[in-house]
Write a protein that holds these residues in place. Structure first.
Motif, PDB file in Angstrom:
ATOM      1  N   LEU A  15     -23.965  82.109 -83.110  1.00 52.22           N
ATOM      2  CA  LEU A  15     -24.775  82.233 -81.895  1.00 52.22           C
ATOM      3  C   LEU A  15     -25.646  83.486 -81.937  1.00 52.22           C
ATOM      4  O   LEU A  15     -26.772  83.479 -81.432  1.00 52.22           O
ATOM      5  CB  LEU A  15     -23.886  82.240 -80.654  1.00 52.22           C
ATOM      6  CG  LEU A  15     -23.368  80.878 -80.229  1.00 52.22           C
ATOM      7  CD1 LEU A  15     -22.303  81.015 -79.149  1.00 52.22           C
ATOM      8  CD2 LEU A  15     -24.512  80.003 -79.722  1.00 52.22           C
ATOM      9  N   ALA A  16     -25.137  84.556 -82.521  1.00 50.68           N
ATOM     10  CA  ALA A  16     -25.941  85.774 -82.640  1.00 50.68           C
ATOM     11  C   ALA A  16     -27.178  85.509 -83.501  1.00 50.68           C
ATOM     12  O   ALA A  16     -28.244  86.075 -83.255  1.00 50.68           O
ATOM     13  CB  ALA A  16     -25.102  86.895 -83.240  1.00 50.68           C
ATOM     14  N   TYR A  17     -27.041  84.630 -84.471  1.00 56.56           N
ATOM     15  CA  TYR A  17     -28.161  84.286 -85.351  1.00 56.56           C
ATOM     16  C   TYR A  17     -29.091  83.259 -84.702  1.00 56.56           C
ATOM     17  O   TYR A  17     -30.306  83.408 -84.731  1.00 56.56           O
ATOM     18  CB  TYR A  17     -27.626  83.760 -86.684  1.00 56.56           C
ATOM     19  CG  TYR A  17     -28.699  83.343 -87.639  1.00 56.56           C
ATOM     20  CD1 TYR A  17     -29.483  84.294 -88.289  1.00 56.56           C
ATOM     21  CD2 TYR A  17     -28.947  81.999 -87.892  1.00 56.56           C
ATOM     22  CE1 TYR A  17     -30.490  83.914 -89.167  1.00 56.56           C
ATOM     23  CE2 TYR A  17     -29.946  81.614 -88.763  1.00 56.56           C
ATOM     24  CZ  TYR A  17     -30.716  82.580 -89.395  1.00 56.56           C
ATOM     25  OH  TYR A  17     -31.711  82.193 -90.257  1.00 56.56           O
ATOM     26  N   THR A  18     -28.522  82.187 -84.118  1.00 53.30           N
ATOM     27  CA  THR A  18     -29.343  81.090 -83.576  1.00 53.30           C
ATOM     28  C   THR A  18     -29.863  81.362 -82.171  1.00 53.30           C
ATOM     29  O   THR A  18     -30.930  80.880 -81.811  1.00 53.30           O
ATOM     30  CB  THR A  18     -28.563  79.762 -83.561  1.00 53.30           C
ATOM     31  OG1 THR A  18     -27.386  79.923 -82.762  1.00 53.30           O
ATOM     32  CG2 THR A  18     -28.194  79.329 -84.972  1.00 53.30           C
ATOM     33  N   ASN A  19     -29.111  82.094 -81.357  1.00 51.50           N
ATOM     34  CA  ASN A  19     -29.499  82.394 -79.972  1.00 51.50           C
ATOM     35  C   ASN A  19     -29.244  83.870 -79.670  1.00 51.50           C
ATOM     36  O   ASN A  19     -28.337  84.203 -78.904  1.00 51.50           O
ATOM     37  CB  ASN A  19     -28.706  81.540 -78.978  1.00 51.50           C
ATOM     38  CG  ASN A  19     -29.040  80.074 -79.066  1.00 51.50           C
ATOM     39  OD1 ASN A  19     -30.088  79.700 -79.555  1.00 51.50           O
ATOM     40  ND2 ASN A  19     -28.151  79.250 -78.581  1.00 51.50           N
ATOM     41  N   PRO A  20     -30.044  84.750 -80.223  1.00 46.97           N
ATOM     42  CA  PRO A  20     -29.794  86.178 -80.029  1.00 46.97           C
ATOM     43  C   PRO A  20     -29.958  86.639 -78.577  1.00 46.97           C
ATOM     44  O   PRO A  20     -29.467  87.705 -78.223  1.00 46.97           O
ATOM     45  CB  PRO A  20     -30.822  86.855 -80.946  1.00 46.97           C
ATOM     46  CG  PRO A  20     -31.869  85.836 -81.196  1.00 46.97           C
ATOM     47  CD  PRO A  20     -31.215  84.498 -81.054  1.00 46.97           C
ATOM     48  N   SER A  21     -30.594  85.824 -77.737  1.00 46.00           N
ATOM     49  CA  SER A  21     -30.790  86.233 -76.338  1.00 46.00           C
ATOM     50  C   SER A  21     -29.504  86.140 -75.517  1.00 46.00           C
ATOM     51  O   SER A  21     -29.429  86.714 -74.430  1.00 46.00           O
ATOM     52  CB  SER A  21     -31.871  85.370 -75.687  1.00 46.00           C
ATOM     53  OG  SER A  21     -31.462  84.019 -75.674  1.00 46.00           O
TER      54      SER A  21
END
Length: 176
Positions: A119-125
């Motif tokens: 998730l940090a990679y795909t959705n950093p927001s």
């Protein structure tokens, strides 16, 4: 001379008992059919939001169900869509997409470190996904798309999949 045909009492009782059993079986069948098709207590919408960016409106719903009964799940989605159309809460002049995430409470789990990294990679927001999200390992996602001004769906997709959803107390609107 009149001939009177009289039915013996024992035969009369047999007919009464058979008639009563027939009514009982019919009543049980009607009750059983009602229970099988009733949505009362079957689902609870836990969260959701509507996003009206661009030329499309997306209505996202997270729905907790008792079990993965595919017919009832489709009826729940249909009822929610009908309610949205009846209330005129969604602009029918735009393309409309309804996205339903169905889950059973026992299918939710905390995120693993690998999921947090993904998730940090795909959705950093998304800030601190481990404390704001759950993972549903075996849920149903149904997507229903309507063309502008249409009342009948253009496309209906249903699939069994895993998905992330907000933890209780966290609004899906803030995570998007």
């Amino acid at each position: 001379m009149t001939m009177s045909t009289r039915i013996p009492n024992s035969t009369r009782w047999v007919f009464v008992i058979l008639f009563g059993l027939g009514i009982g079986v019919a009543a049980f069948y009607m009750w059983f059919r009602f229970q099988a098709t009733s949505l009362d207590g079957f689902y609870v919408e836990t969260d959701g939001f509507t996003d009206a960016r661009g030329g499309e409106i997306a209505s996202v719903h997270f729905i907790k169900v008792e079990s993965y009964d595919s017919l009832k799940i489709m009826r729940v989605a249909d009822d929610i869509i009908k309610s949205a159309f009846a209330s005129k809460s969604i602009d029918e002049k735009k393309k409309r997409r309804f996205l339903f995430h169905f889950f059973v409470g026992t299918d939710t789990s905390s995120l693993t470190p690998e999921m947090v990294d993904e998730l940090a990679y795909t959705n950093p927001s998304i800030e601190d996904p481990a404390s704001t999200l759950h993972m549903v390992s075996n849920g149903y996602v149904i997507q229903v798309t309507f063309a502008p001004l249409a009342q009948q769906p253009q496309k209906v997709e249903s699939r069994r999949t895993q998905f992330f959803m907000p933890r209780p107390g966290v609004s899906a609107q803030t995570i998007k």
